[in-house]
Scaffold this active site. Sequence first.
Site, short mmCIF file in Angstrom:
data_model
loop_
_atom_site.label_atom_id
_atom_site.label_comp_id
_atom_site.label_asym_id
_atom_site.label_seq_id
_atom_site.Cartn_x
_atom_site.Cartn_y
_atom_site.Cartn_z
N LYS A 13 9.58 -4.31 -14.84
CA LYS A 13 9.06 -3.37 -15.71
C LYS A 13 8.91 -1.95 -15.00
O LYS A 13 9.43 -1.10 -15.55
CB LYS A 13 7.74 -3.53 -17.00
N ARG A 161 -2.50 -4.67 -4.84
CA ARG A 161 -2.94 -4.74 -7.23
C ARG A 161 -3.87 -6.26 -6.63
O ARG A 161 -3.96 -6.54 -6.79
CB ARG A 161 -2.58 -4.36 -7.77
N ARG A 172 -2.48 -14.40 -15.00
CA ARG A 172 -1.06 -13.06 -16.16
C ARG A 172 -0.22 -13.99 -16.58
O ARG A 172 -0.17 -13.48 -17.90
CB ARG A 172 -1.41 -12.18 -15.20
P1 AMP Z 1 0.33 -3.86 -15.77
O1 AMP Z 1 0.67 -2.39 -14.93
O2 AMP Z 1 1.18 -3.86 -17.22
O3 AMP Z 1 1.45 -5.17 -15.41
O4 AMP Z 1 -1.28 -4.55 -16.36
C1 AMP Z 1 -1.77 -4.14 -16.11
C2 AMP Z 1 -3.57 -4.78 -16.32
O5 AMP Z 1 -3.98 -3.59 -17.18
C3 AMP Z 1 -2.79 -5.66 -17.33
O6 AMP Z 1 -3.27 -7.40 -16.78
C4 AMP Z 1 -4.57 -5.70 -18.26
O7 AMP Z 1 -5.02 -6.42 -18.11
C5 AMP Z 1 -3.83 -4.39 -18.54
N1 AMP Z 1 -3.31 -3.87 -19.30
C6 AMP Z 1 -2.16 -3.02 -19.69
N2 AMP Z 1 -1.66 -2.70 -20.37
C7 AMP Z 1 -2.53 -3.30 -21.89
C8 AMP Z 1 -2.12 -3.68 -23.02
N3 AMP Z 1 -1.16 -3.23 -23.54
N4 AMP Z 1 -2.95 -4.48 -23.98
C9 AMP Z 1 -4.17 -5.17 -23.11
N5 AMP Z 1 -4.63 -4.86 -21.66
C10 AMP Z 1 -3.49 -4.05 -20.69
#
Ligand code: AMP
Length: 217
Positions: A13, A161, A172
């Site tokens: 993404k 990360r 996740r």
């Molecule tokens: P990502 O970089 O999109 O994979 O997001 C990493 C982490 O950030 C996720 O596993 C959640 O813990 C948190 N996170 C990101 N976007 C959201 C969201 N819209 N709602 C809740 N937690 C989020």
Amino acid sequence: MRIVLVGPPGAGKGTQAAFLAKNLSIPHISTGDLFRANISQQTELGKLAKSYMDAGNLVPDEVTIGMAKDRMAQQDAVNGFLLDGFPRNVSQAESLDEALKVDGVKLDAVLDLEVPEDEVVKRIAGRRICRNDSAHVSHVEYKQPKAEGVCDVCGGELYQRGDDKEETVRKRLEVYHRETEPIIDHYRAQGLVVTISALGEVADVTDRAMAALQKSA
Ligand code: AMP
């Protein structure tokens, strides 16, 4: 255009969002990136978000929705945006619907990136991202950097990360199936979902995505 990108962790993404946003001249808004920026700046929001992120859980809606809305209200997002990682559950999707309605605007498409589950785990466990820009992604097997630990694009430091460790990835994925996948049906009911395969070369996936978005516009 106003676009939402969905797909499991590791679908690419962030990588695709950066290319698509550039092609479409709209800002790439990633709630994950906003949280990571808060963590590195050691803000109160960052401290709170970190505890959830490290465990592979979603950050609570009260915090997330406000942060996403503030970002969408900024000048560069007035005429469009590409949301990456938001909404991530039905309640966030409903809040977004409501906020767009108040502004008198609509989403144009929800782009769903499809990728098999075992591929996701392989992709994430070897993923290394750049401290300068999380769209600069390398991989210990599939996309090795020229110099170990150094980003090929900008020379920044590559790191894993905290939430990309295998046990957190499984968590996740579970959260994705339980919380996030239902938003696809929510948006399908609005006729907005376009699904493409996220397998193959990055540039091919971008081409596929652009073609699908143009068709749905
Ligand atoms: P990502 O970089 O999109 O994979 O997001 C990493 C982490 O950030 C996720 O596993 C959640 O813990 C948190 N996170 C990101 N976007 C959201 C969201 N819209 N709602 C809740 N937690 C989020």
